[in-house]
Design a protein around this motif. Structure first.
Motif, PDB file in Angstrom:
ATOM      1  N   GLU A   1      -0.746 -31.772  34.839  1.00 36.19           N
ATOM      2  CA  GLU A   1      -0.767 -30.338  36.611  1.00 36.19           C
ATOM      3  C   GLU A   1      -2.092 -31.138  37.629  1.00 36.19           C
ATOM      4  OE1 GLU A   1      -0.584 -26.270  38.596  1.00 36.19           O
ATOM      5  OE2 GLU A   1       0.608 -26.266  36.507  1.00 36.19           O
TER       6      GLU A   1
ATOM      7  N   ALA B   1      -2.359 -34.154  40.172  1.00 34.87           N
ATOM      8  CA  ALA B   1      -2.318 -32.771  41.281  1.00 34.87           C
ATOM      9  C   ALA B   1      -2.573 -33.347  42.791  1.00 34.87           C
ATOM     10  CB  ALA B   1      -2.656 -31.818  41.302  1.00 34.87           C
TER      11      ALA B   1
ATOM     12  N   ASN C   1      -3.037 -27.076  44.674  1.00 35.57           N
ATOM     13  CA  ASN C   1      -2.610 -26.327  43.899  1.00 35.57           C
ATOM     14  C   ASN C   1      -3.227 -24.892  43.459  1.00 35.57           C
ATOM     15  OD1 ASN C   1      -4.966 -27.621  42.596  1.00 35.57           O
ATOM     16  ND2 ASN C   1      -3.591 -27.862  40.469  1.00 35.57           N
ATOM     17  N   GLN C   2      -3.906 -24.796  43.909  1.00 27.55           N
ATOM     18  CA  GLN C   2      -5.085 -23.852  44.368  1.00 27.55           C
ATOM     19  C   GLN C   2      -5.580 -23.644  46.085  1.00 27.55           C
ATOM     20  OE1 GLN C   2      -8.475 -25.424  42.370  1.00 27.55           O
ATOM     21  NE2 GLN C   2      -9.340 -23.162  42.977  1.00 27.55           N
TER      22      GLN C   2
ATOM     23  N   GLY D   1       0.266 -24.923  48.239  1.00 33.40           N
ATOM     24  CA  GLY D   1       0.573 -26.266  48.310  1.00 33.40           C
ATOM     25  C   GLY D   1       1.346 -27.449  49.103  1.00 33.40           C
TER      26      GLY D   1
END
Length: 133
Positions: free
Chosen positions: A38, A42, A60-61, A81
């Motif tokens: 991931e 990502a 992703n954050q 996202g």
């Protein structure tokens, strides 16, 4: 009655141990791919400013970045996202009005501030619909 020789028993034990080792290796590989895949695969927002600086924001954050140059200031946010310019001190706010992006190849541009926000995904390539004539 069938006699089981010591050789057959040893071979069965070795086969079982071999099968267990294979299962552990496959499971370990799957876990490692899931855990590290991931972060490696990502998508990220790549921001370039007027001064030639590059900023990277993983999608992703959730995060916020304020980019200020002599040309002006932009606030870039990652949420759920997607990335978008939430605030800018440019005259028309076109970069803010472009909304959010999340797919490789998409871009937000602030011409007055010479700022670009691109989505990068090394594994995906651009996600465009192409129509020929």
């Amino acid at each position: 009655m069938t006699k089981v020789s010591a050789g057959n028993t040893s071979r069965k034990k070795l086969n079982i141990i071999f099968a267990l080792v294979i299962i552990v290796l496959v499971a370990g590989g799957a876990l490692a791919t899931h855990a590290f895949g991931e972060s490696v695969n990502a998508r990220s927002a790549v921001i370039h400013d007027a001064d030639g600086k590059e900023y990277l924001m993983p999608l992703n954050q959730d995060a916020e970045l304020v980019v200020s140059t002599d040309e002006g200031s932009n606030t870039i946010q990652v949420k759920g996202g997607e990335v978008f310019v939430s605030d800018a001190d440019c005259p028309n706010h076109d970069c803010v009005n472009q909304g959010s992006i999340s797919k490789a190849g998409q871009q937000i541009v602030c011409l007055p501030h010479k700022l670009t926000v691109d989505i990068s995904d090394k594994d995906a390539g651009a996600e465009y619909d192409v129509m020929g004539s």
